[in-house]
Design an enzyme around this catalytic site. Sequence first.
Site, PDB file in Angstrom:
ATOM      1  CG  HIS A   1      -2.054   0.871   1.274  1.00 32.70           C
ATOM      2  ND1 HIS A   1      -2.387   1.709   0.253  1.00 32.70           N
ATOM      3  CD2 HIS A   1      -2.960   1.137   2.270  1.00 32.70           C
ATOM      4  CE1 HIS A   1      -3.432   2.446   0.590  1.00 32.70           C
ATOM      5  NE2 HIS A   1      -3.802   2.129   1.813  1.00 32.70           N
TER       6      HIS A   1
ATOM      7  CG  HIS B   1      -4.249   0.747  -8.373  1.00 31.14           C
ATOM      8  ND1 HIS B   1      -5.594   0.683  -8.114  1.00 31.14           N
ATOM      9  CD2 HIS B   1      -3.708   1.557  -7.431  1.00 31.14           C
ATOM     10  CE1 HIS B   1      -5.851   1.431  -7.066  1.00 31.14           C
ATOM     11  NE2 HIS B   1      -4.736   1.969  -6.624  1.00 31.14           N
TER      12      HIS B   1
ATOM     13  CG  ASP C   1       2.942   4.616  -3.886  1.00 33.63           C
ATOM     14  OD1 ASP C   1       2.864   5.778  -3.474  1.00 33.63           O
ATOM     15  OD2 ASP C   1       2.266   3.678  -3.452  1.00 33.63           O
TER      16      ASP C   1
HETATM   17  N1  CMC Z   1       5.014  -6.642 -10.370  1.00 35.18           N
HETATM   18  C1  CMC Z   1       4.944  -7.832 -10.963  1.00 35.18           C
HETATM   19  N2  CMC Z   1       3.826  -8.557 -11.063  1.00 35.18           N
HETATM   20  C2  CMC Z   1       2.728  -8.029 -10.541  1.00 35.18           C
HETATM   21  C3  CMC Z   1       2.710  -6.773  -9.909  1.00 35.18           C
HETATM   22  C4  CMC Z   1       3.917  -6.068  -9.839  1.00 35.18           C
HETATM   23  N3  CMC Z   1       3.973  -4.870  -9.263  1.00 35.18           N
HETATM   24  N4  CMC Z   1       1.453  -6.495  -9.469  1.00 35.18           N
HETATM   25  C5  CMC Z   1       0.710  -7.555  -9.811  1.00 35.18           C
HETATM   26  N5  CMC Z   1       1.469  -8.475 -10.466  1.00 35.18           N
HETATM   27  C6  CMC Z   1       1.011  -9.722 -11.071  1.00 35.18           C
HETATM   28  C7  CMC Z   1       0.735 -10.775 -10.018  1.00 35.18           C
HETATM   29  O1  CMC Z   1       1.875 -11.561  -9.761  1.00 35.18           O
HETATM   30  C8  CMC Z   1      -0.383 -11.546 -10.671  1.00 35.18           C
HETATM   31  O2  CMC Z   1       0.187 -12.378 -11.656  1.00 35.18           O
HETATM   32  P1  CMC Z   1      -0.417 -13.854 -11.904  1.00 35.18           P
HETATM   33  O3  CMC Z   1      -1.792 -13.615 -12.418  1.00 35.18           O
HETATM   34  O4  CMC Z   1       0.511 -14.476 -12.879  1.00 35.18           O
HETATM   35  O5  CMC Z   1      -0.415 -14.529 -10.569  1.00 35.18           O
HETATM   36  C9  CMC Z   1      -1.182 -10.485 -11.398  1.00 35.18           C
HETATM   37  O6  CMC Z   1      -0.250  -9.456 -11.684  1.00 35.18           O
HETATM   38  C10 CMC Z   1      -2.333  -9.912 -10.575  1.00 35.18           C
HETATM   39  O7  CMC Z   1      -1.785  -9.469  -9.328  1.00 35.18           O
HETATM   40  P2  CMC Z   1      -2.577  -9.402  -7.970  1.00 35.18           P
HETATM   41  O8  CMC Z   1      -1.612  -9.499  -6.842  1.00 35.18           O
HETATM   42  O9  CMC Z   1      -3.701 -10.401  -8.006  1.00 35.18           O
HETATM   43  O10 CMC Z   1      -3.215  -7.957  -8.066  1.00 35.18           O
HETATM   44  P3  CMC Z   1      -3.858  -7.166  -6.867  1.00 35.18           P
HETATM   45  O11 CMC Z   1      -4.926  -6.336  -7.436  1.00 35.18           O
HETATM   46  O12 CMC Z   1      -4.202  -8.056  -5.743  1.00 35.18           O
HETATM   47  O13 CMC Z   1      -2.630  -6.261  -6.357  1.00 35.18           O
HETATM   48  C11 CMC Z   1      -1.206  -4.470  -5.968  1.00 35.18           C
HETATM   49  C12 CMC Z   1      -2.552  -4.908  -6.517  1.00 35.18           C
HETATM   50  C13 CMC Z   1      -1.093  -2.956  -6.034  1.00 35.18           C
HETATM   51  C14 CMC Z   1      -1.084  -4.904  -4.483  1.00 35.18           C
HETATM   52  C15 CMC Z   1      -0.078  -5.140  -6.802  1.00 35.18           C
HETATM   53  O14 CMC Z   1      -0.173  -4.722  -8.162  1.00 35.18           O
HETATM   54  C16 CMC Z   1       1.304  -4.869  -6.244  1.00 35.18           C
HETATM   55  O15 CMC Z   1       1.756  -5.593  -5.368  1.00 35.18           O
HETATM   56  N6  CMC Z   1       2.012  -3.817  -6.755  1.00 35.18           N
HETATM   57  C17 CMC Z   1       3.302  -3.450  -6.223  1.00 35.18           C
HETATM   58  C18 CMC Z   1       3.124  -2.653  -4.928  1.00 35.18           C
HETATM   59  C19 CMC Z   1       2.627  -1.259  -5.215  1.00 35.18           C
HETATM   60  O16 CMC Z   1       3.145  -0.561  -6.082  1.00 35.18           O
HETATM   61  N7  CMC Z   1       1.637  -0.843  -4.412  1.00 35.18           N
HETATM   62  C20 CMC Z   1       1.089   0.535  -4.508  1.00 35.18           C
HETATM   63  C21 CMC Z   1      -0.319   0.533  -4.978  1.00 35.18           C
HETATM   64  S1  CMC Z   1      -0.895   2.153  -5.447  1.00 35.18           S
HETATM   65  C22 CMC Z   1      -0.865   3.101  -4.017  1.00 35.18           C
HETATM   66  C23 CMC Z   1      -1.684   2.561  -2.928  1.00 35.18           C
HETATM   67  O17 CMC Z   1      -2.881   2.339  -3.099  1.00 35.18           O
HETATM   68  O18 CMC Z   1      -1.146   2.409  -1.857  1.00 35.18           O
END
Ligand code: CMC
Length: 429
Positions: free
Chosen positions: A268, A307, A363
């Site tokens: 987050h 996201h 971010d």
């Molecule tokens: N790098 C590489 N792969 C990723 C990333 C990433 N940053 N984000 C998602 N994926 C992949 C993930 O491995 C999955 O792949 P697969 O389908 O093969 O298993 C797919 O994309 C879907 O990911 P998810 O984890 O199911 O997606 P989510 O909606 O649960 O997660 C998120 C959203 C923001 C937590 C995630 O994209 C992430 O961890 N990003 C990096 C951390 C980040 O930048 N967070 C800040 C978010 S914006 C500000 C805020 O709200 O705080």
Amino acid sequence: MPTNSLTVTDNRTGKSYEIPVDECGTIKAMDLRQIKTAPDDFGLMTYDPAFMNTAACRSAITFIDGDRGILEYRGYPIEEIAEHGTFLEVAYLLNEGELPNAAQLHKWTDDIRYHTYVHTNIIKFLEGFRYDAHPMGMLLSTVGALSTFYPDARHVHDPENRYIQRVRLMAKLPTIAAFCFRHNRGLPYEFPRNDLEYIGNFVNMTFSIGGKHEPNPVLQRALEILLILHADHEQNCSTSAVRAVGSSAVDVFSAVSAGIAALYGPLHGGANEAVLRMLDEIGSRDRIPGFIEKVKKGEGRLMGFGHRVYKSYDPRAKLIKKVAYDVFAETGMNPKLEIALELERIALQDDYFISRKLYPNVDFYSGLIYQAMGYPTDYFTVLFALGRLPGWLAQWSEMIQDKEQKIARPRQVYVGPERRPYVAIAERP
Ligand code: CMC
């Protein structure tokens, strides 16, 4: 003839049910409870870990269209607000529903200005932390501690009381945040200066040495825009934490402290800090392809990408990239920008990221800007918290007034052992 309902046939029993669909295109999860296989059956529940498709509230504060990259506060596009608004105006808009007129803004600003000081015992409290304590840990516990200074804050159903506590928190969070910054540096705390504007006062409390700080208006406005871009983002993890904790009718300081705790995490708000650590780890452009390969193999994430809601682009990231260039024109280029730009370029062409709709989020660039402004990496999420505070307060207040809300209490699907007799210690394997 179309009707606003869903006909559900339970193939276990052959029975059909008519479930109303409301004007927002939602069904009530409780309407599923009538679907049973036997009279003593509990009834059908939905299973939705991480709330991927469950609306937990109706809200009139922030609108997001993740597919089209749209973000609006109370109907105003984020692009226009970021260009023309001030942070306190935006805080008022989020909390009161409309942009303030001159008199309303004057009162709001004055009320906040009046409350910027914290009880001196807060200073003693902060002195208990080690010199290297993470500022987010200090921030969340100090905000929680405020509830002991303002026990009247427990009257959450009194609108006047809600107003004053929100003003207090808006006023005191920059002071506490700045004290955390000074604590980490071993610098004496710089007290609020009520002749300064909100952002100017905060910057002065962080950077002033011997009572002197020459403010840079470009950097100050850039910080203000960043705070505006973070001000609310509907039901994200920290806001949901504030709402869930606040739903127990606890005071707002405790509820916001829970929000700060949620924000602390690297998935987050902690992502801005994680981005900088990632850029440090990559170190140089030639190491980017190797890093991307590791991410694709699942050995880590590209921090600042992806996201839950935005699936085309994050409109805040677009605006932030522009702010970054304004700031670097003042401070000189942040050498890590080159790595970030190249990382973004490669990722945006790579099928792994394209197919998963992973784009830079808010971010990705904010940390580079904060660093150029002189804030250390572990402080970035504190700045996010300062920005998000008006949103937490507005969402908390909306939740308290919402007649449909009750104490948050999700259901579970129990998958543990069946009932069994207690085993004495001597008989355990
Ligand atoms: N790098 C590489 N792969 C990723 C990333 C990433 N940053 N984000 C998602 N994926 C992949 C993930 O491995 C999955 O792949 P697969 O389908 O093969 O298993 C797919 O994309 C879907 O990911 P998810 O984890 O199911 O997606 P989510 O909606 O649960 O997660 C998120 C959203 C923001 C937590 C995630 O994209 C992430 O961890 N990003 C990096 C951390 C980040 O930048 N967070 C800040 C978010 S914006 C500000 C805020 O709200 O705080």
